[in-house]
Structures are given as C-alpha cells and as structure tokens.
Design a protein around this motif. Structure first.
Motif, PDB file in Angstrom:
ATOM      1  N   PHE A 135      -4.628  18.818   7.124  1.00  0.00           N
ATOM      2  CA  PHE A 135      -5.795  17.960   6.885  1.00  0.00           C
ATOM      3  C   PHE A 135      -5.573  17.098   5.641  1.00  0.00           C
ATOM      4  N   ILE A 136      -5.096  17.720   4.575  1.00  0.00           N
ATOM      5  CA  ILE A 136      -4.818  16.962   3.348  1.00  0.00           C
ATOM      6  C   ILE A 136      -3.733  15.923   3.594  1.00  0.00           C
ATOM      7  N   PHE A 137      -2.716  16.298   4.367  1.00  0.00           N
ATOM      8  CA  PHE A 137      -1.626  15.373   4.672  1.00  0.00           C
ATOM      9  C   PHE A 137      -2.147  14.158   5.445  1.00  0.00           C
ATOM     10  N   LEU A 138      -3.030  14.381   6.444  1.00  0.00           N
ATOM     11  CA  LEU A 138      -3.615  13.282   7.219  1.00  0.00           C
ATOM     12  C   LEU A 138      -4.448  12.370   6.323  1.00  0.00           C
ATOM     13  N   THR A 139      -5.219  12.965   5.421  1.00  0.00           N
ATOM     14  CA  THR A 139      -6.069  12.177   4.525  1.00  0.00           C
ATOM     15  C   THR A 139      -5.231  11.272   3.618  1.00  0.00           C
ATOM     16  N   VAL A 140      -4.188  11.831   3.029  1.00  0.00           N
ATOM     17  CA  VAL A 140      -3.328  11.069   2.120  1.00  0.00           C
ATOM     18  C   VAL A 140      -2.605   9.947   2.865  1.00  0.00           C
ATOM     19  N   ILE A 141      -2.056  10.273   4.038  1.00  0.00           N
ATOM     20  CA  ILE A 141      -1.300   9.273   4.801  1.00  0.00           C
ATOM     21  C   ILE A 141      -2.197   8.133   5.255  1.00  0.00           C
ATOM     22  N   LEU A 142      -3.380   8.478   5.807  1.00  0.00           N
ATOM     23  CA  LEU A 142      -4.279   7.430   6.316  1.00  0.00           C
ATOM     24  C   LEU A 142      -4.809   6.558   5.179  1.00  0.00           C
ATOM     25  N   THR A 143      -5.158   7.179   4.064  1.00  0.00           N
ATOM     26  CA  THR A 143      -5.637   6.405   2.911  1.00  0.00           C
ATOM     27  C   THR A 143      -4.557   5.465   2.391  1.00  0.00           C
ATOM     28  N   SER A 144      -3.322   5.937   2.360  1.00  0.00           N
ATOM     29  CA  SER A 144      -2.197   5.108   1.890  1.00  0.00           C
ATOM     30  C   SER A 144      -1.942   3.945   2.842  1.00  0.00           C
ATOM     31  N   ILE A 145      -2.040   4.198   4.148  1.00  0.00           N
ATOM     32  CA  ILE A 145      -1.819   3.130   5.139  1.00  0.00           C
ATOM     33  C   ILE A 145      -2.891   2.057   5.010  1.00  0.00           C
ATOM     34  N   ILE A 146      -4.154   2.484   4.871  1.00  0.00           N
ATOM     35  CA  ILE A 146      -5.258   1.522   4.737  1.00  0.00           C
ATOM     36  C   ILE A 146      -5.092   0.696   3.463  1.00  0.00           C
ATOM     37  N   ALA A 147      -4.714   1.348   2.346  1.00  0.00           N
ATOM     38  CA  ALA A 147      -4.506   0.619   1.089  1.00  0.00           C
ATOM     39  C   ALA A 147      -3.356  -0.374   1.214  1.00  0.00           C
ATOM     40  N   ALA A 148      -2.263   0.045   1.889  1.00  0.00           N
ATOM     41  CA  ALA A 148      -1.110  -0.838   2.052  1.00  0.00           C
ATOM     42  C   ALA A 148      -1.455  -2.041   2.921  1.00  0.00           C
ATOM     43  N   LEU A 149      -2.197  -1.810   4.015  1.00  0.00           N
ATOM     44  CA  LEU A 149      -2.578  -2.917   4.895  1.00  0.00           C
ATOM     45  C   LEU A 149      -3.516  -3.884   4.186  1.00  0.00           C
ATOM     46  N   THR A 150      -4.460  -3.340   3.422  1.00  0.00           N
ATOM     47  CA  THR A 150      -5.433  -4.193   2.730  1.00  0.00           C
ATOM     48  C   THR A 150      -4.765  -5.032   1.641  1.00  0.00           C
ATOM     49  N   VAL A 151      -4.018  -4.377   0.765  1.00  0.00           N
ATOM     50  CA  VAL A 151      -3.382  -5.086  -0.351  1.00  0.00           C
ATOM     51  C   VAL A 151      -2.284  -6.021   0.154  1.00  0.00           C
ATOM     52  N   GLY A 152      -1.466  -5.539   1.096  1.00  0.00           N
ATOM     53  CA  GLY A 152      -0.401  -6.388   1.634  1.00  0.00           C
ATOM     54  C   GLY A 152      -0.943  -7.591   2.388  1.00  0.00           C
ATOM     55  N   GLY A 153      -1.984  -7.373   3.184  1.00  0.00           N
ATOM     56  CA  GLY A 153      -2.593  -8.492   3.914  1.00  0.00           C
ATOM     57  C   GLY A 153      -3.196  -9.518   2.987  1.00  0.00           C
ATOM     58  N   LYS A 154      -3.890  -9.055   1.935  1.00  0.00           N
ATOM     59  CA  LYS A 154      -4.481  -9.991   0.977  1.00  0.00           C
ATOM     60  C   LYS A 154      -3.413 -10.733   0.189  1.00  0.00           C
ATOM     61  N   ALA A 155      -2.298 -10.062  -0.116  1.00  0.00           N
ATOM     62  CA  ALA A 155      -1.212 -10.722  -0.853  1.00  0.00           C
ATOM     63  C   ALA A 155      -0.603 -11.852  -0.037  1.00  0.00           C
TER      64      ALA A 155
END
Length: 211
Positions: A135-155
C-alpha cells in the motif's frame, strides 16, 4: 504600501470567492466520477485534472507574455476573437492570476485528492490493506507519477506559452467569442427600446379616458 494593500483587498476577496466556487464544482465532478467507478475511470479523472492544471498554467503565462498591439491589428482585420484576445492581454495580471493560481492550483489539489481514491481502489484489487508495504509502495509511486506529469507538462507548456503566446491567446479569444455566440443563440430576446416605447406610449384617446 497600505494604499496598495487596501486596493488589493476587493480583488483578493473576489478571487477567494471564485476559488471557493470552482473548488466545489471540481470536487463534485471528481467525487461523482470516482464514486463506484472502476480503476481505469478513476485514473482518467486524475489525468483529466492534471491536464486542466497544465492548460490553465499555459494560458496564464501566455496572457502575461502576450502583446496587446498584435490583437488590435487582428481586430482591425475583423479576425474573430481578436477583441476578446486584446481584452485578455490588456488585463494580463487578472487573467494570469486566475488561470495560474485559481484553475491551476485547484486542479492540482483535486488531482491529488483523486489519486488517493485510485490508491485505495488499486489496493482493493491487489487485496492489500492500509499500512502494508504494498500500500505504501503504491502511494509513493502514484504520487511521484502525478508530480512528474504535472511538473513536466507545465515545464514543456511554459516554453510553448512564451514563444507561442499570440497563438494561444487568440485561440482563447476565439473560444470566448464562440461561447458568447452560443449563449446568445439560446438566450431569450429582450424587447428593444423602440418596442418598449410603442408598447407603453399613450395615445390621445387614452389620455382623454384618463381625464
């Protein structure tokens, strides 16, 4: 300093109320789509709000970097949406604050909340419980993916917004133009001043009756 602070209070109050209203709307949409939905649909909702945040950030930056004179030249050539685009460019601080701070930030918050539901749905499918390693692994991975997509897309879109600001704002202006045309098409026609004048104008016979 106090004068500037006093002048900013009305605008800040309006932005706060607008943010509150949009947050309610976005949260309701997110909740309706997530309640009882599949994991795939929940992921789509998260990506949708990420995309909204990226688009809002792009339009806000394009409004801040655009040149009003370009749109006046287009308006003189009867380009549809050019007047609306000139208005956006003229009021760049307002529109930039709206799209960057209101739309972008709300979309980021809602997408983060929606990702929590995705984690719980994925944990249910994998038959794991809250607090487990998976569960912790899923939370960390999904949060990291969302942050990467958001920041990378905005960049990426920030580069586009700086060098293609005119095209982005004229497209936004055309969208507003056609939206207004669409709303007018379905709105009720109001009586003109001439119709109202003849409707309430008294004739000599009416005046004689009143006497």
């Amino acid at each position: 300093m106090l004068r500037l602070l006093h002048e900013s209070i009305p605008w800040s109050s309006k932005i706060s109320l607008l943010t509150f209203g949009l947050a309610i709307i976005f949260s309701i949409i997110s909740t309706l789509f997530r309640s009882g939905s599949s994991l795939l649909l929940s992921l789509f909702v998260v990506l949708f709000f990420i995309l909204i945040g990226i688009i809002g950030d792009t339009i806000g930056l394009a409004a801040a970097t655009s040149k009003e004179v370009h749109f006046h030249a287009m308006a003189s050539k009867k380009v549809k949406g050019a007047k609306e685009a000139a208005y956006i460019s003229k009021n760049a601080p307002v529109f930039s604050s709206f799209f960057n701070d209101v739309v972008g930030d709300i979309a980021g918050i809602v997408s983060g909340a929606a990702s929590t539901a995705v984690v719980f749905q994925a944990a249910k499918i994998l038959n794991t419980t809250n607090g487990s390693f998976l569960f912790i692994f899923l939370t960390v991975i999904l949060t990291s993916i969302i942050a990467a997509l958001t920041v990378g897309g905005k960049a990426i879109c920030k580069t586009i917004a700086i060098y293609q600001s005119t095209n982005i704002i004229i497209f936004t202006g055309k969208s507003i133009y056609y939206m207004n045309r669409f709303l007018r098409f379905f709105s009720f026609k109001r009586p003109t001043k001439r119709m109202t004048y003849h409707r309430f104008k008294k004739t000599p016979n009416d005046i004689a009756k009143d006497i």
